[in-house]
Design an enzyme around this catalytic site. Structure first.
Site, PDB file in Angstrom:
ATOM      1  N   MET A 296       0.969  -1.155  -0.025  1.00  0.00           N
ATOM      2  CA  MET A 296       0.068  -0.034  -0.020  1.00  0.00           C
ATOM      3  C   MET A 296       0.921   1.205   0.089  1.00  0.00           C
ATOM      4  SD  MET A 296      -3.644  -0.402   1.999  1.00  0.00           S
ATOM      5  CE  MET A 296      -3.019  -0.342   3.693  1.00  0.00           C
ATOM      6  N   GLY A 297       2.117   1.123  -0.349  1.00  0.00           N
ATOM      7  CA  GLY A 297       2.912   2.262  -0.533  1.00  0.00           C
ATOM      8  C   GLY A 297       3.574   2.503   0.886  1.00  0.00           C
TER       9      GLY A 297
ATOM     10  N   HIS B  19       9.963  -3.300   3.074  1.00  0.00           N
ATOM     11  CA  HIS B  19       9.335  -3.343   1.877  1.00  0.00           C
ATOM     12  C   HIS B  19      10.408  -3.938   0.626  1.00  0.00           C
ATOM     13  CE1 HIS B  19       6.199  -0.944   3.520  1.00  0.00           C
ATOM     14  NE2 HIS B  19       5.350  -1.855   2.865  1.00  0.00           N
TER      15      HIS B  19
ATOM     16  N   ASP C 228       3.162  -8.982   9.233  1.00  0.00           N
ATOM     17  CA  ASP C 228       1.709  -9.169   9.259  1.00  0.00           C
ATOM     18  C   ASP C 228       1.236 -10.743   9.336  1.00  0.00           C
ATOM     19  OD1 ASP C 228       0.893  -6.365   9.463  1.00  0.00           O
ATOM     20  OD2 ASP C 228       1.892  -6.319   7.325  1.00  0.00           O
TER      21      ASP C 228
END
Length: 281
Positions: free
Chosen positions: A30-31, A37, A151
């Site tokens: 989601m940026g 990331h 997550d």
């Protein structure tokens, strides 16, 4: 790095990649990208010839419209980071591209994964996650999809989606990236003060305690001792701490040989909800 904003353009390009026999990996985001990331991109590059990163702030997984509105969108910085990581493709769609007016309603039976821990705290969240991930899987048709361990429940939910829909996608769980002191990298951490970031190190200490003593102390005693460690730090408000069987995320007080286990932890600090976990065996 090629940037595509429509499904048609992306699919057309990926057809040529597949025709050339290239393996494709997908990293959905989601940026508001950070080193965590980028570690997913690095892992994906080891596993496939073509790495597709998607940036899409998915409205269906937000319970509170205000959270959606204030979600960070530093797209120029994200593009620069992806270019520095040698990502091959960025898919950057608008909401109307992913959710057209004639879109079908979505619901998938995730069992208890949809109603415990994060499922209980954020009703409907995992329906939104599976909805967008299924769209991306159908669109990109990746051989591999890379997700962060941080997550953990989300990864188990996506594995359930793959099993239910019988999708030919292999999930690769990438270890949580932490700073030198053990704090898990997260876009939420940027909202903490410098003092808050130091206080937040207690999450890693409590999880590390559980891992170091797992198997020699009962799970219920481990949990209580870890809570005591957490509450020694001023300002920490515990939401939940659980020791669970990994696939079902059912809390356990008995350790079965051959099963895998994970410790899940959520606290509030300075008004920020911090999530962490540690794989135990």
């Amino acid at each position: 790095m090629k940037i595509f904003k429509t499904k048609k353009e992306l699919q057309s390009y990926l057809l040529s990649c597949r025709a050339a026999g290239q393996k494709i990996a997908l990293v959905p985001t989601m940026g508001a990208l950070h080193e965590g990331h980028l570690s997913l991109i690095a892992e994906a590059k080891k596993l496939a010839e073509i790495v597709v990163c998607s940036i899409f702030v998915n409205p269906t997984q937000f319970n509170d419209p205000k959270d959606l509105e204030k979600y960070p969108r530093p797209i120029e910085n994200d593009i620069a980071l992806l270019q520095s990581a040698a990502c091959d493709i960025l898919f950057l769609p608008e909401i109307a591209e992913m959710y057209p007016a004639d879109d079908s309603p979505w619901h998938i039976d995730l069992g208890e994964l949809d109603s415990i821990w994060e499922g209980e705290k954020r009703p409907g969240h995992f329906q939104g996650v599976t909805q967008i991930v299924y769209k991306l899987f159908r669109l990109v048709a990746p051989d591999i999809a890379c997700f962060g361990q941080k997550d953990f429940q989300q990864v188990m939910v996506i594995q359930r989606l793959i099993d239910i829909k019988k999708l030919p996608v292999s999930i690769h769980i990438c270890p949580t990236v932490r700073n030198k002191d053990g704090l898990a990298l997260s876009s939420r951490n940027t909202r903490l003060s410098e003092e808050g970031k130091i206080k937040a190190l207690v999450l890693y200490r409590s999880l590390r305690y559980i891992k170091d003593h797992f198997g020699s102390v009962s799970p219920s005693q481990l949990r209580q001792n870890a809570i005591n460690i957490l509450l020694q730090e001023d300002g920490i408000e515990l939401e939940y701490l659980a020791i669970c069987e990994s696939r079902t995320l059912q809390e356990t007080d008995t350790i079965m040989a051959g099963n895998s286990y994970v410790a899940l932890l959520v606290v509030w600090l300075e008004g920020v909800r911090l999530i962490d976990n540690m794989i135990l065996q």
